[in-house]
Design a protein around this motif. Sequence first.
Motif, short mmCIF file in Angstrom:
data_model
loop_
_atom_site.label_atom_id
_atom_site.label_comp_id
_atom_site.label_asym_id
_atom_site.label_seq_id
_atom_site.Cartn_x
_atom_site.Cartn_y
_atom_site.Cartn_z
N ILE A 33 0.84 -1.20 0.00
CA ILE A 33 0.00 0.00 0.00
C ILE A 33 0.87 1.25 0.00
O ILE A 33 1.98 1.26 0.54
CB ILE A 33 -0.98 0.04 1.20
N GLU A 34 0.35 2.31 -0.62
CA GLU A 34 1.06 3.59 -0.69
C GLU A 34 0.05 4.70 -0.39
O GLU A 34 -1.05 4.69 -0.95
CB GLU A 34 1.70 3.76 -2.08
N ARG A 35 0.47 5.61 0.45
CA ARG A 35 -0.40 6.72 0.85
C ARG A 35 -0.76 7.62 -0.35
O ARG A 35 -1.88 8.07 -0.50
CB ARG A 35 0.36 7.51 1.91
N ALA A 36 0.23 7.89 -1.21
CA ALA A 36 0.01 8.78 -2.35
C ALA A 36 -0.93 8.11 -3.36
O ALA A 36 -1.02 6.89 -3.41
CB ALA A 36 1.35 9.09 -3.01
N ASP A 43 10.26 13.89 -7.65
CA ASP A 43 11.07 14.03 -6.45
C ASP A 43 12.52 14.38 -6.73
O ASP A 43 12.82 15.18 -7.61
CB ASP A 43 10.99 12.78 -5.59
N LEU A 44 13.41 13.70 -6.03
CA LEU A 44 14.79 14.17 -5.98
C LEU A 44 15.74 13.19 -6.60
O LEU A 44 15.40 12.05 -6.89
CB LEU A 44 15.15 14.35 -4.50
N GLN A 45 16.95 13.68 -6.70
CA GLN A 45 18.01 12.86 -7.32
C GLN A 45 18.66 12.01 -6.24
O GLN A 45 19.06 12.51 -5.20
CB GLN A 45 19.01 13.83 -7.92
N LEU A 46 18.78 10.73 -6.52
CA LEU A 46 19.42 9.80 -5.59
C LEU A 46 20.56 9.10 -6.30
O LEU A 46 20.63 9.09 -7.51
CB LEU A 46 18.45 8.69 -5.16
N ASP A 47 21.41 8.49 -5.53
CA ASP A 47 22.34 7.56 -6.14
C ASP A 47 22.27 6.28 -5.36
O ASP A 47 21.73 6.23 -4.27
CB ASP A 47 23.78 8.10 -6.13
N ASP A 177 7.80 2.89 5.32
CA ASP A 177 7.10 4.16 5.09
C ASP A 177 7.92 5.39 5.49
O ASP A 177 7.37 6.41 5.88
CB ASP A 177 5.71 4.17 5.75
N GLY A 178 9.24 5.27 5.37
CA GLY A 178 10.09 6.46 5.46
C GLY A 178 10.40 6.94 6.87
O GLY A 178 9.97 6.37 7.85
N GLN A 179 11.18 8.05 6.93
CA GLN A 179 11.71 8.49 8.23
C GLN A 179 10.62 8.86 9.24
O GLN A 179 10.82 8.73 10.44
CB GLN A 179 12.73 9.63 8.05
N SER A 181 7.84 7.32 9.64
CA SER A 181 6.99 6.12 9.65
C SER A 181 5.91 6.13 10.73
O SER A 181 6.20 6.31 11.91
CB SER A 181 7.90 4.91 9.86
N ARG A 182 4.67 5.89 10.28
CA ARG A 182 3.59 5.72 11.27
C ARG A 182 3.55 4.27 11.73
O ARG A 182 3.11 3.98 12.83
CB ARG A 182 2.26 6.15 10.66
N THR A 183 4.03 3.37 10.88
CA THR A 183 4.07 1.95 11.27
C THR A 183 4.93 1.78 12.52
O THR A 183 4.61 0.98 13.40
CB THR A 183 4.67 1.10 10.12
N VAL A 242 16.60 22.28 -5.92
CA VAL A 242 17.25 23.16 -4.95
C VAL A 242 17.09 22.54 -3.56
O VAL A 242 15.99 22.11 -3.20
CB VAL A 242 16.61 24.57 -4.96
N TYR A 243 18.20 22.43 -2.83
CA TYR A 243 18.14 21.99 -1.43
C TYR A 243 18.64 23.17 -0.59
O TYR A 243 19.71 23.70 -0.89
CB TYR A 243 19.06 20.82 -1.11
N MET A 244 17.90 23.54 0.42
CA MET A 244 18.36 24.59 1.34
C MET A 244 18.52 23.95 2.72
O MET A 244 17.60 23.31 3.22
CB MET A 244 17.34 25.71 1.41
N GLY A 325 24.55 10.10 2.69
CA GLY A 325 24.45 9.70 1.28
C GLY A 325 24.26 8.20 1.12
O GLY A 325 24.48 7.65 0.05
N LYS A 326 23.83 7.51 2.19
CA LYS A 326 23.75 6.04 2.11
C LYS A 326 22.33 5.53 2.32
O LYS A 326 22.12 4.33 2.50
CB LYS A 326 24.67 5.43 3.16
N GLY A 327 21.34 6.43 2.29
CA GLY A 327 19.96 6.03 2.58
C GLY A 327 19.44 4.96 1.64
O GLY A 327 18.88 3.96 2.09
N THR A 328 19.61 5.16 0.35
CA THR A 328 19.06 4.20 -0.61
C THR A 328 19.81 2.87 -0.52
O THR A 328 19.21 1.80 -0.55
CB THR A 328 19.17 4.74 -2.05
N THR A 329 21.13 2.98 -0.39
CA THR A 329 21.93 1.75 -0.30
C THR A 329 21.52 0.95 0.94
O THR A 329 21.32 -0.27 0.87
CB THR A 329 23.43 2.12 -0.26
N ALA A 330 21.36 1.64 2.07
CA ALA A 330 20.96 0.95 3.30
C ALA A 330 19.55 0.38 3.15
O ALA A 330 19.25 -0.71 3.66
CB ALA A 330 21.04 1.90 4.48
N ALA A 331 18.68 1.11 2.46
CA ALA A 331 17.31 0.62 2.23
C ALA A 331 17.37 -0.66 1.39
O ALA A 331 16.68 -1.64 1.67
CB ALA A 331 16.48 1.69 1.53
N PHE A 332 18.22 -0.66 0.36
CA PHE A 332 18.37 -1.85 -0.49
C PHE A 332 18.93 -3.03 0.32
O PHE A 332 18.49 -4.16 0.16
CB PHE A 332 19.33 -1.55 -1.65
#
Length: 430
Positions: A33-36, A43-47, A177-179, A181-183, A242-244, A325-332
């Motif tokens: 399930i996805e909320r959106a 969204d944004l650029q990841l590596d 469900d991300g940082q 998370s309601r779960t 743009v990131y501020m 810079g390791k969020g996606t890698t750690a998620a994987f």
Amino acid sequence: MPLSILLIGAGPSSLLLTLLLTRALPTISLTLIERAPSLRASDLQLDFKAQGTPLITRLGLMDAMRMHRVHETGAIVVGARGETLASYGIKTDAGTEGLGGLTNEVEIMRGDMVRVLYEAGLAKRKELEERGVQEGGLEYRFGTTVKGVVQDPSGDGVRVTFSDGREERFDLVVGGDGQNSRTRGMAFGEEASAASVKELGYQVAYFSIPRGEGDGGVARMYLAAKSRAVVARNGDRPRTQVYMFTSGNMERIKESYKKSAAEQKAVWRETFTGAGWETERFLKGMQEAEDFYSHQLVQIKLPALYKGRVALIGDAGYCPSVMTGKGTTAAFIGAYVLAGELARRPSDVDGALEAYNEAMKEPVRLSQIIDSAMGLPSSSLAVWFIRNSIWAASTLKIDKLYMKLMPEKKEKTGLEAWPLPEYPELDLAE
Ligand SMILES: Cc1cc2nc3c(=O)[nH]c(=O)nc-3n(C[C@H](O)[C@H](O)[C@H](O)COP(=O)(O)OP(=O)(O)OC[C@H]3O[C@@H](n4cnc5c(N)ncnc54)[C@H](O)[C@@H]3O)c2cc1C
């Protein structure tokens, strides 16, 4: 009965887990399930890097990811007039010049990455059905959240109430469900969930604006007084991200998170007005930006990644923050390890969760190490000093000298050096 799993959130972690489980356990029943209302498109650029790269390659998805690659050619630090103070990881025909930088081998928009994973999961399921697999299934439900989770008294399942009032039982619920998370709150209790959030002392806003003349292939980074920094990156895209970042005006910004996007934008405008360089253009673009969002930089540190039959993966369970810079890698990594443990012992979910929790301790610890604390200076004098030091180090090529004197720095360290466990059960290509 085939194993039934509910995955919450269509981010990189859940989508990779879905794909791996569909491949390894064809009769599994997966509901994501996805909320959106749909896959979040831009969204944004990841590596992804380190373990993420071989994983995507072994799944046969590297070509698809590369097709969507953002052609960013390195990063520069700019001064108030836009002049280049230093260059990092600039790609030229002769190779890469300068140390580090933001740009990695595969830079991709988050929307493109999740679409590749999503479509690969659906294609795998279709292939199974064409081969005559009747049991199990893969269902995506958008515009849906969970209102409540109750662990079965028997300990072998979870009763879930969805936002549309539906109630269903699953053998396992996985929160990706991300940082925020309601779960996490529903499984561990709101107090424990709040205690797991470690603030890093920075606020950040992200948005995109139409590409301007100077928004070329290199990412540009700018430091301003009053603890402010701006990054603008475009690669070859029609819009510039743009990131501020700031560690100033904290109370006003934190307070704004409870308010509308328009009110949050007003506080960010107030915080960055007068910052110099092109920030006025960025602030103007921010007003129109529909993809604006802001949050505080945090890490999530939980004593365990599961409770009963609810497990967490990715940012929900162990967010390392954008500073690593390791969020996606750690998620994987989390998705791979959980899939591997479940595929190894599908009839022992509790044993798989225990093994997942144990195996993740080291990569989580390593992914959360922040190499260099950013420290945004407050006074104009400190900014002047830092800008000049950056310029001097780059002009005198101190970075190259450093690499010569510190050869061990060239070796893989930290998360990169952690060996991904092998799970033959996942049947990945060699
Ligand atoms: C600007 C920026 C740049 C980054 N750059 C990098 C990088 O270069 N390299 C890197 O490794 N990492 C990077 N990261 C971090 C990376 O984006 C995350 O760590 C990664 O996306 C985590 O994936 P996830 O699946 O755990 O969660 P997310 O990507 O946060 O996905 C969570 C999903 O869950 C959905 N959701 C949320 N709540 C609910 C709910 N209640 N019910 C249903 N669905 C819900 C959300 O809509 C979302 O789709 C960056 C992050 C940012 C913000």
